[in-house]
Design a protein around this motif. Structure first.
Motif, PDB file in Angstrom:
ATOM      1  N   ARG A  27       1.170  37.062  59.764  1.00  0.00           N
ATOM      2  CA  ARG A  27       0.736  38.456  59.700  1.00  0.00           C
ATOM      3  C   ARG A  27       0.288  38.776  58.276  1.00  0.00           C
ATOM      4  O   ARG A  27       0.739  38.124  57.330  1.00  0.00           O
ATOM      5  N   SER A  28      -0.513  39.790  58.104  1.00  0.00           N
ATOM      6  CA  SER A  28      -1.033  40.133  56.773  1.00  0.00           C
ATOM      7  C   SER A  28       0.081  40.431  55.777  1.00  0.00           C
ATOM      8  O   SER A  28      -0.042  40.115  54.598  1.00  0.00           O
ATOM      9  N   GLY A  39      -0.779  44.155  61.141  1.00  0.00           N
ATOM     10  CA  GLY A  39      -0.614  42.808  60.614  1.00  0.00           C
ATOM     11  C   GLY A  39      -1.808  41.897  60.815  1.00  0.00           C
ATOM     12  O   GLY A  39      -1.739  40.711  60.505  1.00  0.00           O
ATOM     13  N   HIS A  40      -2.915  42.446  61.334  1.00  0.00           N
ATOM     14  CA  HIS A  40      -4.109  41.634  61.591  1.00  0.00           C
ATOM     15  C   HIS A  40      -4.526  40.861  60.343  1.00  0.00           C
ATOM     16  O   HIS A  40      -4.473  41.367  59.225  1.00  0.00           O
ATOM     17  N   THR A  96      -2.132  34.939  64.919  1.00  0.00           N
ATOM     18  CA  THR A  96      -2.285  36.154  64.130  1.00  0.00           C
ATOM     19  C   THR A  96      -2.477  37.343  65.070  1.00  0.00           C
ATOM     20  O   THR A  96      -3.025  37.185  66.168  1.00  0.00           O
ATOM     21  N   PRO A  97      -2.040  38.529  64.632  1.00  0.00           N
ATOM     22  CA  PRO A  97      -2.278  39.711  65.468  1.00  0.00           C
ATOM     23  C   PRO A  97      -3.780  39.935  65.655  1.00  0.00           C
ATOM     24  O   PRO A  97      -4.577  39.695  64.737  1.00  0.00           O
ATOM     25  N   TRP A 128       3.427  31.921  63.316  1.00  0.00           N
ATOM     26  CA  TRP A 128       3.170  33.343  63.546  1.00  0.00           C
ATOM     27  C   TRP A 128       2.867  33.936  62.166  1.00  0.00           C
ATOM     28  O   TRP A 128       3.754  34.029  61.329  1.00  0.00           O
ATOM     29  N   TRP A 179      -1.862  38.775  70.357  1.00  0.00           N
ATOM     30  CA  TRP A 179      -2.000  37.621  69.469  1.00  0.00           C
ATOM     31  C   TRP A 179      -3.194  36.736  69.829  1.00  0.00           C
ATOM     32  O   TRP A 179      -3.442  36.472  70.990  1.00  0.00           O
TER      33      TRP A 179
END
Length: 140
Positions: free
Chosen positions: A63-64, A100-101, A93-94, A61, A128
């Motif tokens: 996220r940025s 958080g993309h 990834t979102p 998982w 996601w």
């Protein structure tokens, strides 16, 4: 209990009964229904980051805000350490527009640096997207 749509999403990963899937960067924002459907499909609980036995696949998982691309490279190397030959790494990834993309190119660049390449993507859950990474064959 996962809905039929969530179970269908879990099947898109290609997981089968009895497989051990190791999970990295679990946090409160993960899609719990997807996790439960993967566990129901495999009949196994997802293994945590500390698991040190052989696994059939890994799920990250990412996220940025988790860190930069170099940290993702390190994590991909860690995730591949326990993989049985032919095992895949799935980077979750979102989706675009979600908090958080992460740009697809950032994941692809990290994968290339780690000796992997993206081979597929899956609309994994409401928020996601998942990219399937495979280890490059020597000389490729």
């Amino acid at each position: 209990m996962p809905t039929s749509t969530e179970s269908e999403a879990a099947r898109k990963f290609g997981f089968t009964h009895g497989q051990v899937i190791q999970e990295f960067y679990y946090d409160e924002d993960v899609d719990m229904a997807l996790r439960e459907s993967i566990e129901a499909l495999t009949g196994e609980e997802l293994a945590d980051e500390e698991f040190s036995d052989t696994t059939d696949a890994a799920m990250i998982w990412w996220r940025s805000e988790d860190a930069d691309e170099d940290d993702l490279v390190d994590l991909l190397m860690d995730a591949s350490a326990n993989l049985d030959d032919g095992g895949d790494i799935w980077v979750m990834t979102p989706k675009a527009g979600r908090s958080g993309h992460v740009a697809v190119a950032d994941v692809e660049d990290a994968a290339t640096t780690a000796g992997m390449h993206a081979s597929a993507s899956v609309d994994a859950a409401k928020d996601w997207i998942a990219m399937r990474l495979v280890v490059r064959a020597p000389g490729v």
